[in-house]
Structures are given as C-alpha cells and as structure tokens.
Design a protein around this motif. Structure first.
Motif, PDB file in Angstrom:
ATOM      1  N   PRO A 136       1.126  -0.996   0.108  1.00 17.95           N
ATOM      2  CA  PRO A 136       0.393   0.045  -0.315  1.00 17.95           C
ATOM      3  C   PRO A 136       0.565   0.822   0.211  1.00 17.95           C
ATOM      4  O   PRO A 136       1.897   1.529   0.999  1.00 17.95           O
ATOM      5  CB  PRO A 136      -1.237  -0.374   1.202  1.00 17.95           C
ATOM      6  CG  PRO A 136      -0.821  -1.616   2.003  1.00 17.95           C
ATOM      7  CD  PRO A 136       0.066  -2.240   1.386  1.00 17.95           C
ATOM      8  N   LEU A 137       0.588   2.187  -1.228  1.00 15.43           N
ATOM      9  CA  LEU A 137       1.622   3.172  -0.878  1.00 15.43           C
ATOM     10  C   LEU A 137       0.909   4.242   0.372  1.00 15.43           C
ATOM     11  O   LEU A 137       2.250   5.062   1.053  1.00 15.43           O
ATOM     12  CB  LEU A 137       1.088   4.189  -1.670  1.00 15.43           C
ATOM     13  CG  LEU A 137       1.877   3.657  -3.850  1.00 15.43           C
ATOM     14  CD1 LEU A 137       0.687   4.660  -4.748  1.00 15.43           C
ATOM     15  CD2 LEU A 137       2.707   3.198  -3.442  1.00 15.43           C
TER      16      LEU A 137
ATOM     17  N   SER B   8       7.552   9.595   1.143  1.00 16.72           N
ATOM     18  CA  SER B   8       8.605  10.229   0.691  1.00 16.72           C
ATOM     19  C   SER B   8       9.749  10.930   1.257  1.00 16.72           C
ATOM     20  O   SER B   8       9.727  11.139   2.331  1.00 16.72           O
ATOM     21  CB  SER B   8       8.171  11.672  -0.219  1.00 16.72           C
ATOM     22  OG  SER B   8       6.690  11.416  -0.692  1.00 16.72           O
ATOM     23  N   MET B   9      11.032  10.923   0.216  1.00 13.90           N
ATOM     24  CA  MET B   9      12.205  11.206   1.074  1.00 13.90           C
ATOM     25  C   MET B   9      12.072  13.501   1.303  1.00 13.90           C
ATOM     26  O   MET B   9      11.998  13.418   0.151  1.00 13.90           O
ATOM     27  CB  MET B   9      13.565  11.433   0.637  1.00 13.90           C
ATOM     28  CG  MET B   9      14.763  11.538   0.667  1.00 13.90           C
ATOM     29  SD  MET B   9      15.611  10.860  -0.309  1.00 13.90           S
ATOM     30  CE  MET B   9      16.225   9.475   0.020  1.00 13.90           C
ATOM     31  N   ALA B  10      11.856  13.409   2.598  1.00 15.24           N
ATOM     32  CA  ALA B  10      12.180  14.709   3.214  1.00 15.24           C
ATOM     33  C   ALA B  10      12.765  15.931   1.655  1.00 15.24           C
ATOM     34  O   ALA B  10      12.659  16.889   1.633  1.00 15.24           O
ATOM     35  CB  ALA B  10      11.698  14.928   4.284  1.00 15.24           C
ATOM     36  N   ASP B  11      14.302  15.269   2.009  1.00 18.40           N
ATOM     37  CA  ASP B  11      15.418  16.260   1.234  1.00 18.40           C
ATOM     38  C   ASP B  11      15.827  14.958   0.142  1.00 18.40           C
ATOM     39  O   ASP B  11      16.802  15.190   0.471  1.00 18.40           O
ATOM     40  CB  ASP B  11      16.267  16.502   2.754  1.00 18.40           C
ATOM     41  CG  ASP B  11      16.526  14.714   3.484  1.00 18.40           C
ATOM     42  OD1 ASP B  11      16.180  14.086   3.106  1.00 18.40           O
ATOM     43  OD2 ASP B  11      17.503  14.614   3.857  1.00 18.40           O
ATOM     44  N   ASN B  12      14.772  14.822  -0.625  1.00 17.53           N
ATOM     45  CA  ASN B  12      15.422  14.054  -2.161  1.00 17.53           C
ATOM     46  C   ASN B  12      15.927  15.793  -2.814  1.00 17.53           C
ATOM     47  O   ASN B  12      15.255  16.915  -2.935  1.00 17.53           O
ATOM     48  CB  ASN B  12      13.932  14.009  -2.372  1.00 17.53           C
ATOM     49  CG  ASN B  12      14.412  12.844  -4.158  1.00 17.53           C
ATOM     50  OD1 ASN B  12      15.387  12.757  -3.794  1.00 17.53           O
ATOM     51  ND2 ASN B  12      13.004  13.004  -4.497  1.00 17.53           N
TER      52      ASN B  12
ATOM     53  N   ARG C 263      13.880   1.255   6.894  1.00 22.92           N
ATOM     54  CA  ARG C 263      14.297   1.130   8.473  1.00 22.92           C
ATOM     55  C   ARG C 263      13.385   1.729   9.456  1.00 22.92           C
ATOM     56  O   ARG C 263      13.470   1.830  10.563  1.00 22.92           O
ATOM     57  CB  ARG C 263      16.003   1.268   8.302  1.00 22.92           C
ATOM     58  CG  ARG C 263      15.953   1.451   9.914  1.00 22.92           C
ATOM     59  CD  ARG C 263      17.761   1.794   9.865  1.00 22.92           C
ATOM     60  NE  ARG C 263      18.684   0.507   9.313  1.00 22.92           N
ATOM     61  CZ  ARG C 263      20.096   0.244   9.408  1.00 22.92           C
ATOM     62  NH1 ARG C 263      20.241   1.182  10.107  1.00 22.92           N
ATOM     63  NH2 ARG C 263      20.455  -1.067   8.767  1.00 22.92           N
ATOM     64  N   PRO C 264      13.501   3.536   8.658  1.00 19.16           N
ATOM     65  CA  PRO C 264      12.557   4.720   9.230  1.00 19.16           C
ATOM     66  C   PRO C 264      10.754   3.724   9.466  1.00 19.16           C
ATOM     67  O   PRO C 264      10.557   3.026   8.659  1.00 19.16           O
ATOM     68  CB  PRO C 264      13.029   5.466   8.462  1.00 19.16           C
ATOM     69  CG  PRO C 264      13.327   4.855   7.135  1.00 19.16           C
ATOM     70  CD  PRO C 264      13.844   3.499   7.115  1.00 19.16           C
ATOM     71  N   ALA C 265      10.517   4.247  10.291  1.00 18.43           N
ATOM     72  CA  ALA C 265       9.029   4.135   9.996  1.00 18.43           C
ATOM     73  C   ALA C 265       8.250   6.270   9.822  1.00 18.43           C
ATOM     74  O   ALA C 265       8.479   6.829  10.574  1.00 18.43           O
ATOM     75  CB  ALA C 265       8.395   3.827  11.782  1.00 18.43           C
ATOM     76  N   PRO C 266       7.359   5.903   8.323  1.00 23.07           N
ATOM     77  CA  PRO C 266       6.703   5.028   8.136  1.00 23.07           C
ATOM     78  C   PRO C 266       8.352   4.766   7.018  1.00 23.07           C
ATOM     79  O   PRO C 266       9.517   5.261   7.023  1.00 23.07           O
ATOM     80  CB  PRO C 266       6.312   5.915   7.460  1.00 23.07           C
ATOM     81  CG  PRO C 266       6.159   6.662   7.723  1.00 23.07           C
ATOM     82  CD  PRO C 266       7.077   7.312   8.985  1.00 23.07           C
TER      83      PRO C 266
END
Length: 97
Positions: free
Chosen positions: A20-21, A26-30, A60-63
């Motif tokens: 599930p998406l 999303s990567m905050a500091d992309n 590893r991180p949540a979410p």
C-alpha cells in the motif's frame, strides 16, 4: 467484506512486491527536483505502460521512506493508485541520503 485490490497496473512479475502506498513516505530532503511537468509525463507513462520497475524503499525508518522513485510515487498517487511494487532495503540514514 472488503473488495480485493486490483494490481493490474503493476507488471505481472512485480505484483508479489505490491505494498500500500499509504504505508510509505516520500524522502523529505530529496535532492532530485520533480517539477509538475515531469510528474505529468510520469503519470502519462504509468497510465500507458503501468509500473515496470519497483520503487526502492528503505524499511528502516517508520514509516518506510522511498529513496528511489519519489517522482513516480507522486505520479502514482496523482493517478489514484493505492498500491505499487517496492524493493525494500535496510540501510542507515547516511547511506540512504
């Protein structure tokens, strides 16, 4: 009774990797900028061809965070998709960034 989720938009060989998406971030500091025009192009491609490669997700991180495919994630959400194929990896934040 819940209706089964359609995974028709995901290539058959990737469907076992569907997730599930709503469970992903999303990567905050992309470092990669995804302008609206690029997201629209991605949406057109995904609508025509479906998902042909998985998103790369650090579990590893949540979410869990998408570290490869943030533009495609935005496009998928814009198309109303609820699931996508993901390849999960387990790396520390320094390696993921």
């Amino acid at each position: 009774m819940a209706h089964p989720v359609s995974l028709e938009h995901i290539a058959p060989g990737l469907r076992s990797m569907a997730r599930p998406l709503a469970d992903l971030a999303s990567m905050a500091d992309n470092a990669v900028d995804h302008p609206d025009e690029q997201i629209e192009d991605l949406k057109s491609s995904l609508a025509q061809w479906g998902q042909l490669e998985p998103l790369v997700v650090n579990r590893r991180p949540a979410p869990p965070v998408v570290i490869g495919g943030n533009g495609r994630l935005s496009a998928m959400l814009g198309l109303g998709w609820t699931h996508a194929a993901v390849h999960e990896i387990d790396v520390d934040e320094a390696t993921a960034g």
